[in-house]
Design a protein around this motif. Structure first.
Motif, PDB file in Angstrom:
ATOM      1  N   PRO A 277       0.821  -1.207   0.000  1.00  0.00           N
ATOM      2  CA  PRO A 277       0.000   0.000   0.000  1.00  0.00           C
ATOM      3  C   PRO A 277       0.862   1.266   0.000  1.00  0.00           C
ATOM      4  O   PRO A 277       1.922   1.309   0.610  1.00  0.00           O
ATOM      5  CB  PRO A 277      -0.786  -0.078   1.314  1.00  0.00           C
ATOM      6  CG  PRO A 277      -0.652  -1.487   1.779  1.00  0.00           C
ATOM      7  CD  PRO A 277       0.611  -2.019   1.192  1.00  0.00           C
ATOM      8  N   HIS A 278       0.377   2.288  -0.715  1.00  0.00           N
ATOM      9  CA  HIS A 278       1.047   3.583  -0.782  1.00  0.00           C
ATOM     10  C   HIS A 278       0.019   4.655  -0.470  1.00  0.00           C
ATOM     11  O   HIS A 278      -1.058   4.673  -1.051  1.00  0.00           O
ATOM     12  CB  HIS A 278       1.642   3.804  -2.179  1.00  0.00           C
ATOM     13  CG  HIS A 278       2.480   5.028  -2.243  1.00  0.00           C
ATOM     14  ND1 HIS A 278       1.951   6.291  -2.390  1.00  0.00           N
ATOM     15  CD2 HIS A 278       3.810   5.186  -2.154  1.00  0.00           C
ATOM     16  CE1 HIS A 278       2.923   7.172  -2.401  1.00  0.00           C
ATOM     17  NE2 HIS A 278       4.064   6.534  -2.265  1.00  0.00           N
ATOM     18  N   ILE A 279       0.353   5.575   0.440  1.00  0.00           N
ATOM     19  CA  ILE A 279      -0.576   6.592   0.913  1.00  0.00           C
ATOM     20  C   ILE A 279      -0.013   7.979   0.607  1.00  0.00           C
ATOM     21  O   ILE A 279       1.170   8.230   0.798  1.00  0.00           O
ATOM     22  CB  ILE A 279      -0.783   6.473   2.445  1.00  0.00           C
ATOM     23  CG1 ILE A 279      -1.190   5.052   2.830  1.00  0.00           C
ATOM     24  CG2 ILE A 279      -1.816   7.478   2.925  1.00  0.00           C
ATOM     25  CD1 ILE A 279      -1.107   4.786   4.328  1.00  0.00           C
TER      26      ILE A 279
ATOM     27  N   GLY B 149     -12.546  -5.606  12.919  1.00  0.00           N
ATOM     28  CA  GLY B 149     -12.901  -4.229  13.223  1.00  0.00           C
ATOM     29  C   GLY B 149     -12.410  -3.291  12.142  1.00  0.00           C
ATOM     30  O   GLY B 149     -11.521  -3.635  11.356  1.00  0.00           O
ATOM     31  N   MET B 150     -13.006  -2.093  12.082  1.00  0.00           N
ATOM     32  CA  MET B 150     -12.678  -1.128  11.041  1.00  0.00           C
ATOM     33  C   MET B 150     -12.675   0.276  11.654  1.00  0.00           C
ATOM     34  O   MET B 150     -13.512   0.593  12.504  1.00  0.00           O
ATOM     35  CB  MET B 150     -13.722  -1.206   9.929  1.00  0.00           C
ATOM     36  CG  MET B 150     -13.460  -0.318   8.759  1.00  0.00           C
ATOM     37  SD  MET B 150     -14.573  -0.655   7.345  1.00  0.00           S
ATOM     38  CE  MET B 150     -16.170  -0.257   8.031  1.00  0.00           C
ATOM     39  N   PHE B 151     -11.720   1.106  11.207  1.00  0.00           N
ATOM     40  CA  PHE B 151     -11.603   2.457  11.746  1.00  0.00           C
ATOM     41  C   PHE B 151     -10.866   3.359  10.771  1.00  0.00           C
ATOM     42  O   PHE B 151     -10.242   2.901   9.814  1.00  0.00           O
ATOM     43  CB  PHE B 151     -10.855   2.440  13.089  1.00  0.00           C
ATOM     44  CG  PHE B 151      -9.483   1.851  12.985  1.00  0.00           C
ATOM     45  CD1 PHE B 151      -8.386   2.648  12.742  1.00  0.00           C
ATOM     46  CD2 PHE B 151      -9.288   0.473  13.110  1.00  0.00           C
ATOM     47  CE1 PHE B 151      -7.114   2.096  12.622  1.00  0.00           C
ATOM     48  CE2 PHE B 151      -8.034  -0.077  12.996  1.00  0.00           C
ATOM     49  CZ  PHE B 151      -6.937   0.727  12.748  1.00  0.00           C
ATOM     50  N   ARG B 152     -10.952   4.655  11.052  1.00  0.00           N
ATOM     51  CA  ARG B 152     -10.172   5.677  10.355  1.00  0.00           C
ATOM     52  C   ARG B 152      -9.182   6.210  11.389  1.00  0.00           C
ATOM     53  O   ARG B 152      -9.588   6.652  12.464  1.00  0.00           O
ATOM     54  CB  ARG B 152     -11.090   6.789   9.878  1.00  0.00           C
ATOM     55  CG  ARG B 152     -10.394   7.879   9.080  1.00  0.00           C
ATOM     56  CD  ARG B 152     -11.381   8.975   8.685  1.00  0.00           C
ATOM     57  NE  ARG B 152     -12.403   8.510   7.782  1.00  0.00           N
ATOM     58  CZ  ARG B 152     -12.305   8.527   6.446  1.00  0.00           C
ATOM     59  NH1 ARG B 152     -11.221   9.004   5.879  1.00  0.00           N
ATOM     60  NH2 ARG B 152     -13.280   8.082   5.692  1.00  0.00           N
ATOM     61  N   ASP B 153      -7.886   6.147  11.096  1.00  0.00           N
ATOM     62  CA  ASP B 153      -6.905   6.586  12.088  1.00  0.00           C
ATOM     63  C   ASP B 153      -6.878   8.115  12.188  1.00  0.00           C
ATOM     64  O   ASP B 153      -7.590   8.817  11.451  1.00  0.00           O
ATOM     65  CB  ASP B 153      -5.520   5.985  11.826  1.00  0.00           C
ATOM     66  CG  ASP B 153      -4.792   6.552  10.615  1.00  0.00           C
ATOM     67  OD1 ASP B 153      -5.108   7.668  10.165  1.00  0.00           O
ATOM     68  OD2 ASP B 153      -3.879   5.864  10.117  1.00  0.00           O
ATOM     69  N   LYS B 154      -6.074   8.635  13.087  1.00  0.00           N
ATOM     70  CA  LYS B 154      -6.049  10.076  13.338  1.00  0.00           C
ATOM     71  C   LYS B 154      -5.508  10.879  12.164  1.00  0.00           C
ATOM     72  O   LYS B 154      -5.590  12.107  12.153  1.00  0.00           O
ATOM     73  CB  LYS B 154      -5.269  10.386  14.609  1.00  0.00           C
ATOM     74  CG  LYS B 154      -3.800  10.027  14.571  1.00  0.00           C
ATOM     75  CD  LYS B 154      -3.165  10.280  15.927  1.00  0.00           C
ATOM     76  CE  LYS B 154      -1.714   9.865  15.964  1.00  0.00           C
ATOM     77  NZ  LYS B 154      -1.157  10.085  17.315  1.00  0.00           N
TER      78      LYS B 154
ATOM     79  N   GLY C  61      -6.676  10.116   9.056  1.00  0.00           N
ATOM     80  CA  GLY C  61      -7.710   9.958   8.041  1.00  0.00           C
ATOM     81  C   GLY C  61      -7.586   8.703   7.204  1.00  0.00           C
ATOM     82  O   GLY C  61      -8.391   8.479   6.301  1.00  0.00           O
ATOM     83  N   ILE C  62      -6.600   7.852   7.487  1.00  0.00           N
ATOM     84  CA  ILE C  62      -6.410   6.616   6.724  1.00  0.00           C
ATOM     85  C   ILE C  62      -7.340   5.541   7.279  1.00  0.00           C
ATOM     86  O   ILE C  62      -7.463   5.378   8.488  1.00  0.00           O
ATOM     87  CB  ILE C  62      -4.938   6.143   6.785  1.00  0.00           C
ATOM     88  CG1 ILE C  62      -3.991   7.266   6.318  1.00  0.00           C
ATOM     89  CG2 ILE C  62      -4.732   4.867   5.987  1.00  0.00           C
ATOM     90  CD1 ILE C  62      -4.262   7.784   4.928  1.00  0.00           C
ATOM     91  N   GLU C  63      -7.982   4.807   6.387  1.00  0.00           N
ATOM     92  CA  GLU C  63      -8.929   3.774   6.791  1.00  0.00           C
ATOM     93  C   GLU C  63      -8.255   2.397   6.842  1.00  0.00           C
ATOM     94  O   GLU C  63      -7.501   2.039   5.946  1.00  0.00           O
ATOM     95  CB  GLU C  63     -10.107   3.743   5.832  1.00  0.00           C
ATOM     96  CG  GLU C  63     -10.906   5.033   5.896  1.00  0.00           C
ATOM     97  CD  GLU C  63     -12.090   5.000   4.976  1.00  0.00           C
ATOM     98  OE1 GLU C  63     -13.188   4.648   5.446  1.00  0.00           O
ATOM     99  OE2 GLU C  63     -11.904   5.298   3.794  1.00  0.00           O
TER     100      GLU C  63
END
Length: 140
Positions: A6-8, A123-128, A130-132
């Motif tokens: 993955p690349h962000i 589980g699923m979240f958006r980190d601080k 903004g990455i999901e």
């Protein structure tokens, strides 16, 4: 077999985000290259952006998580878009809990980590930043 890495894209906080990710996953950066490290007359970078990240890489298991800061001349990254998520398969519930709790700190939990009807601990979240993320453990 091909390997997916993955690349962000970030809006200037790639180093902060990756320092946080390293604190959760462990390991050492494979590379940190700043825009000032690769001067180019074809792609001039302002002094303000010279310390931003052109490339950063953190090996995690058999993959590598990579990122960069998007120069202002190229516009802003929409940090609230929902086009993709990073999916992590873990080896145990304990590892799933550690990664879920560590990476979601300061973020927004969308699906609390729990036993799901399809047989996964998920589980699923958006980190601080903004990455999901999705974290999954499926016992065999």
């Amino acid at each position: 077999m091909a390997r997916i890495n993955p690349h962000i894209n970030f809006n200037g906080n790639a180093e902060e985000a990756f320092t946080f990710y390293r604190s959760v996953f462990g390991g050492e950066f494979e590379a940190i290259i700043r825009f000032k490290d690769i001067p180019s007359p074809e792609f001039p970078i302002t002094e303000k952006e010279s310390n931003k990240i052109m490339h950063i890489a953190l090996p995690i298991g058999n993959s590598t998580l990579m990122a960069n800061d998007v120069p202002e001349i190229m516009g802003q990254v929409n940090e609230n878009e929902n086009r993709s998520k990073i999916f992590i398969n873990t080896q145990s519930r304990e590892e799933a809990d550690k990664l879920f709790n560590g990476l979601s700190a300061g973020g927004l939990i969308e699906v609390p980590i729990t036993n799901c009807p399809w047989g996964s601990y998920y589980g699923m979240f958006r980190d601080k930043f903004g990455i999901e993320w999705m974290v999954d453990f499926k016992s065999k």
